[in-house]
Design a protein around this motif. Structure first.
Motif, PDB file in Angstrom:
ATOM      1  N   ALA A 182      17.789 -61.454 -36.709  1.00 33.02           N
ATOM      2  CA  ALA A 182      17.408 -60.053 -36.565  1.00 33.02           C
ATOM      3  C   ALA A 182      17.272 -59.421 -37.947  1.00 33.02           C
ATOM      4  O   ALA A 182      17.566 -60.058 -38.961  1.00 33.02           O
ATOM      5  N   ARG A 183      16.836 -58.168 -37.969  1.00 31.52           N
ATOM      6  CA  ARG A 183      16.607 -57.506 -39.255  1.00 31.52           C
ATOM      7  C   ARG A 183      17.640 -56.415 -39.486  1.00 31.52           C
ATOM      8  O   ARG A 183      17.777 -55.507 -38.650  1.00 31.52           O
ATOM      9  N   PRO A 184      18.402 -56.513 -40.585  1.00 33.60           N
ATOM     10  CA  PRO A 184      19.272 -55.386 -40.913  1.00 33.60           C
ATOM     11  C   PRO A 184      18.426 -54.222 -41.416  1.00 33.60           C
ATOM     12  O   PRO A 184      17.609 -54.396 -42.326  1.00 33.60           O
ATOM     13  N   VAL A 185      18.585 -53.065 -40.791  1.00 29.62           N
ATOM     14  CA  VAL A 185      17.884 -51.858 -41.241  1.00 29.62           C
ATOM     15  C   VAL A 185      18.916 -51.004 -41.970  1.00 29.62           C
ATOM     16  O   VAL A 185      19.882 -50.538 -41.372  1.00 29.62           O
ATOM     17  N   PHE A 186      18.698 -50.851 -43.264  1.00 29.95           N
ATOM     18  CA  PHE A 186      19.712 -50.180 -44.085  1.00 29.95           C
ATOM     19  C   PHE A 186      19.562 -48.668 -44.031  1.00 29.95           C
ATOM     20  O   PHE A 186      18.440 -48.144 -43.966  1.00 29.95           O
ATOM     21  N   VAL A 187      20.706 -47.989 -44.064  1.00 29.10           N
ATOM     22  CA  VAL A 187      20.703 -46.527 -44.218  1.00 29.10           C
ATOM     23  C   VAL A 187      21.691 -46.167 -45.325  1.00 29.10           C
ATOM     24  O   VAL A 187      22.587 -46.948 -45.657  1.00 29.10           O
TER      25      VAL A 187
ATOM     26  N   ARG B  72      13.203 -51.182 -31.401  1.00 30.27           N
ATOM     27  CA  ARG B  72      13.810 -52.510 -31.541  1.00 30.27           C
ATOM     28  C   ARG B  72      15.296 -52.451 -31.900  1.00 30.27           C
ATOM     29  O   ARG B  72      15.934 -53.487 -32.080  1.00 30.27           O
ATOM     30  N   THR B  73      15.842 -51.243 -32.070  1.00 26.11           N
ATOM     31  CA  THR B  73      17.250 -51.124 -32.492  1.00 26.11           C
ATOM     32  C   THR B  73      18.165 -51.605 -31.378  1.00 26.11           C
ATOM     33  O   THR B  73      18.123 -51.071 -30.262  1.00 26.11           O
ATOM     34  N   ARG B  74      19.006 -52.576 -31.693  1.00 28.42           N
ATOM     35  CA  ARG B  74      19.907 -53.136 -30.663  1.00 28.42           C
ATOM     36  C   ARG B  74      21.370 -52.771 -30.898  1.00 28.42           C
ATOM     37  O   ARG B  74      22.189 -52.937 -29.996  1.00 28.42           O
ATOM     38  N   ALA B  75      21.698 -52.333 -32.094  1.00 27.32           N
ATOM     39  CA  ALA B  75      23.075 -51.932 -32.386  1.00 27.32           C
ATOM     40  C   ALA B  75      23.091 -51.091 -33.654  1.00 27.32           C
ATOM     41  O   ALA B  75      22.192 -51.201 -34.498  1.00 27.32           O
ATOM     42  N   VAL B  76      24.125 -50.246 -33.743  1.00 27.20           N
ATOM     43  CA  VAL B  76      24.387 -49.465 -34.957  1.00 27.20           C
ATOM     44  C   VAL B  76      25.797 -49.835 -35.396  1.00 27.20           C
ATOM     45  O   VAL B  76      26.726 -49.826 -34.582  1.00 27.20           O
ATOM     46  N   VAL B  77      25.952 -50.212 -36.674  1.00 28.98           N
ATOM     47  CA  VAL B  77      27.250 -50.722 -37.157  1.00 28.98           C
ATOM     48  C   VAL B  77      27.786 -49.848 -38.301  1.00 28.98           C
ATOM     49  O   VAL B  77      27.527 -50.119 -39.475  1.00 28.98           O
ATOM     50  N   PRO B  78      28.532 -48.799 -37.957  1.00 32.40           N
ATOM     51  CA  PRO B  78      29.199 -48.038 -39.029  1.00 32.40           C
ATOM     52  C   PRO B  78      30.366 -48.830 -39.607  1.00 32.40           C
ATOM     53  O   PRO B  78      31.014 -49.595 -38.887  1.00 32.40           O
TER      54      PRO B  78
END
Ligand SMILES: Cc1ncc(COP(=O)(O)O)c(C=O)c1O
Length: 360
Positions: free
Chosen positions: A98-103, A124-130
């Motif tokens: 998968a692709r890490p989308v950086f913020v 396509r976002t499958r999870a958000v990882v704080p």
């Protein structure tokens, strides 16, 4: 005076003795994979963190990996992660294809910025990882609002015992991932980790993935891995867990001392309202950080830099040019972690503060 950044051999004779007893118990049990020691530690963690399920795994990295595998993250998917974190937060996403989308992160808590999450969410976002960086929870309520129906997975690797609005890290998202790497505030004598969740179905999936997707043994429903926590590490961690509150108190006392001693000259970390910070790291910000660090080293004070290069600028990801995530990039140039381990002596922390004030 020489002040180490971390000294894992200062726990004392009583702790050593309790750890040796735990080792003997495991040795004599003849059970060296999973079993009652792992179950006991898992129960203690779930009670302490107020979650239905705690699943011992082989490392914090594997905790993140197996949690995302349980969500069936794979090729074509995107997972939103902060660009200012330890590599594993993004590495596990890429390993699943998968692709890490950086913020970017926030200046106040070094955690993921909720507005940036809202802007990065897509079909396509499958999870958000704080990430609860350095031991203070990210603003998970705002992040969850931005995430909407997308599951939030806490990277709580640095935050065992931290709390957010009265709730323990580990119970703030769909699942949470902890690391017991020896340098962590709750550290094993080797690699170890934990996944927590209140979701029964997700827990069952993670338990299965932990043993190559088998249930029962040799009947494989999905492709998992060997993500098991060793009973030896579980037994040692059970000993250490009983000391965690006292150790956290000591870390917080060191932090309060540094806050008072340094605040006039140095940007000290902000412990935000409603968040219980466990100070896995005590991180200040200084101009000319590398020169300050070298001067401290020359005066016997060992420090660390978490992290010198944000993830979007790592050669293996190379997403976007410098300037894209200004807060993370500024932190990477200015952050400096001071010794804050529980057994740090008062004369040592005074020397750290004095030396830093002389050079900052
Ligand atoms: C934020 C963060 N995520 C993930 C990890 C990975 O944990 P481990 O080293 O146990 O694999 C760590 C610690 O090393 C960490 O600090």
């Amino acid at each position: 005076m020489r002040v180490p950044f971390l000294d894992l051999r200062r726990g004392g004779a009583a702790l050593d003795e309790a750890l040796r007893e735990a080792f003997d118990r495991v040795l004599e049990s003849g059970t060296y994979i999973l079993g009652p020691e792992v179950e006991r530690f898992e129960r203690a963690c779930s009670e302490r963190l107020g979650v239905r399920h705690a699943i011992g795994v082989s490392s914090g990295t594997d905790a993140l990996l197996v949690a995302l595998m349980a969500l069936e993250v794979g090729p074509g998917d995107e997972v939103i992660v902060p660009t200012y974190s330890f590599f594993a937060t993004a590495g596990v996403v890429a390993r699943l294809g998968a692709r890490p989308v950086f913020v970017d992160v926030r200046e106040d808590d070094f955690g993921m910025d909720a507005d940036a999450v809202a802007a990065a969410i897509g079909p396509r976002t499958r999870a958000v990882v704080p990430v609860h960086l350095f031991g203070q929870c990210a603003d998970v309520d705002a992040i969850a609002r931005a995430a909407g129906s997308v599951p939030v997975i806490e990277d709580a690797a640095q935050a065992f015992g931290a709390r957010y609005r009265g709730r323990a890290a580990g119970g703030l998202g769909v699942a949470a991932c902890f690391s017991f790497f020896p340098a962590k505030n709750l550290g094993a004598l080797g690699d170890a980790g934990l996944v927590t969740t209140d979701d029964d179905a997700l827990a069952a999936k993670i338990r299965r993935l932990r043993v190559h997707g088998a249930e029962p043994k040799y009947h494989h429903h999905v492709v998992g891995g060997n993500f098991r926590l060793d009973p030896l590490q579980a037994a040692l961690l059970s000993v250490k867990l009983a000391h965690l509150d006292a150790w956290t108190q000591a870390r917080r006392a060191h932090a309060a001392f540094y806050d008072a001693a340094l605040v006039s000259r140095v940007t000290t970390p902000r412990a935000l309202e409603g968040r219980f910070h466990v100070y896995n790291q005590y991180v200040v910000r200084v101009a000319s950080r590398d020169a300050v660090r070298a001067a401290l080293a020359a005066d016997g004070v060992e420090t660390m830099v978490y992290y010198p290069r944000p993830l979007h600028l790592q050669p293996c990801f190379a997403q976007g040019a410098r300037g894209r995530f200004p807060v993370a990039e500024a932190l990477a140039e200015s952050s400096l972690a001071l010794p804050v381990f529980p057994e740090l002596r008062q004369d040592e922390r005074a020397h750290v503060a004095r030396t830093l004030l002389a050079h900052a």
